[in-house]
Write an enzyme that holds these catalytic residues in place. Structure first.
Site, PDB file in Angstrom:
ATOM      1  N   ILE A 166       0.829  -1.204   0.000  1.00  0.00           N
ATOM      2  CA  ILE A 166       0.000   0.000   0.000  1.00  0.00           C
ATOM      3  C   ILE A 166       0.863   1.253   0.000  1.00  0.00           C
ATOM      4  O   ILE A 166       0.586   2.214  -0.715  1.00  0.00           O
ATOM      5  CB  ILE A 166      -0.952  -0.004   1.217  1.00  0.00           C
ATOM      6  CG1 ILE A 166      -1.982  -1.136   1.079  1.00  0.00           C
ATOM      7  CG2 ILE A 166      -1.665   1.341   1.351  1.00  0.00           C
ATOM      8  CD1 ILE A 166      -2.836  -1.345   2.315  1.00  0.00           C
ATOM      9  N   TYR A 210      -3.069  -5.973  16.893  1.00  0.00           N
ATOM     10  CA  TYR A 210      -3.053  -5.144  15.683  1.00  0.00           C
ATOM     11  C   TYR A 210      -4.287  -4.245  15.638  1.00  0.00           C
ATOM     12  O   TYR A 210      -4.188  -3.041  15.402  1.00  0.00           O
ATOM     13  CB  TYR A 210      -3.010  -6.040  14.454  1.00  0.00           C
ATOM     14  CG  TYR A 210      -3.169  -5.306  13.141  1.00  0.00           C
ATOM     15  CD1 TYR A 210      -2.130  -4.541  12.628  1.00  0.00           C
ATOM     16  CD2 TYR A 210      -4.360  -5.385  12.412  1.00  0.00           C
ATOM     17  CE1 TYR A 210      -2.264  -3.871  11.419  1.00  0.00           C
ATOM     18  CE2 TYR A 210      -4.496  -4.727  11.204  1.00  0.00           C
ATOM     19  CZ  TYR A 210      -3.448  -3.968  10.714  1.00  0.00           C
ATOM     20  OH  TYR A 210      -3.595  -3.307   9.518  1.00  0.00           O
TER      21      TYR A 210
END
Length: 264
Positions: free
Chosen positions: A19, A154
């Site tokens: 990304i 996360y």
């Protein structure tokens, strides 16, 4: 709508692949001078050369440095003392049973995924405010809202990034600087194809395999395919532009409808 970022400098953290690399490419294609960041100087330099091959004439800088360390942060700030656009994309992720995540790993995830963003915002935001223009983008995840049971450490960090974004947007109120989060959904990045083929028939063509994966393992997605990194980069480029001047303090979704919400 023709987005142009000529005359602007952008730093994209963790941008040697995935990304981050797509965001760096998109910003450079719009005319920005883009600083590419990674921990390893050689890999960072190679990423810059790849981008130069894709975008002849683009102005690109190699800005290596481990942003989770004091030394790496100082190195990046020394190479790039100011920036107009800051994209906090750097992050680590991995699956682990919740009761097996030890204190050190909780701390590492928070330091890499959250504190690196906070420290860079603290470093760059004052000059943005003085100049009366700036863009801060924090790359979050659907895991901030739909916290995965196998990756709660996360998910926690991405939830924290949403709060960081909102808080710093208030700090920048009325200055011409906008601060936003981009919530990325299930994305086609390195290693994802292998992961998909662990769960579906290995003989299926990729396009069909990912649709089977989404239908059976990510059924809440309305897109019903993985998101391409470039699609996330398009949102970041728009939010970095003058066209997004009235959008700040927000969490903008590029999640393919994965998060079941009618709010952005």
């Amino acid at each position: 709508m023709q987005v142009t970022l000529e005359g602007r400098t952008a730093l994209v953290t963790g941008s040697t692949q995935g990304i981050g690399a797509a965001i760096a490419s998109s910003l450079a294609a719009a005319g920005a001078r883009v600083a590419v960041n990674g921990r390893d100087p050689e890999r960072t330099g190679e990423a810059v050369e790849r981008l130069r091959g894709e975008l002849p004439g683009a102005e690109l800088l190699s800005v290596p440095g481990d942003l989770a360390s004091d030394e790496g942060l100082a190195e990046v700030l020394d190479r790039l003392p100011e920036t107009d656009i800051l994209v906090n994309n750097l992050g680590v992720f991995g699956a682990k049973p919740a009761l097996e995540i030890e204190d050190a790993e909780w701390r590492r995830y928070f330091e890499v995924n959250v504190l690196t963003a906070v420290r860079l915002i603290r470093a760059y935001l004052p000059r943005m405010k003085e100049r009366g223009w700036g863009r801060v983008l924090n790359i979050a995840s659907d895991s901030a809202v739909v916290v995965p049971a196998e990756m709660i450490h996360y998910g926690m960090t991405k939830t924290a990034l949403l709060s960081v974004t909102r808080g710093f947007a208030k700090e920048a109120a009325g200055t011409g600087v906008t601060v936003n989060s981009v919530i990325a959904g299930p994305t086609h990045t390195g290693g994802v194809e292998d992961f998909v083929y662990e769960l579906v028939d290995k003989d299926l063509p990729w396009e069909e395999a990912q649709r089977v994966f989404m239908r059976e393992h990510r059924p809440q997605s309305l897109l019903q395919r993985l998101i391409e990194p470039e699609e996330i980069a398009h949102m970041v480029t728009y939010l970095s532009s003058p066209f997004a001047s009235a959008t700040t303090g927000g969490a903008l979704r590029v999640d393919g409808g994965y998060v079941d919400s009618i709010l952005p």
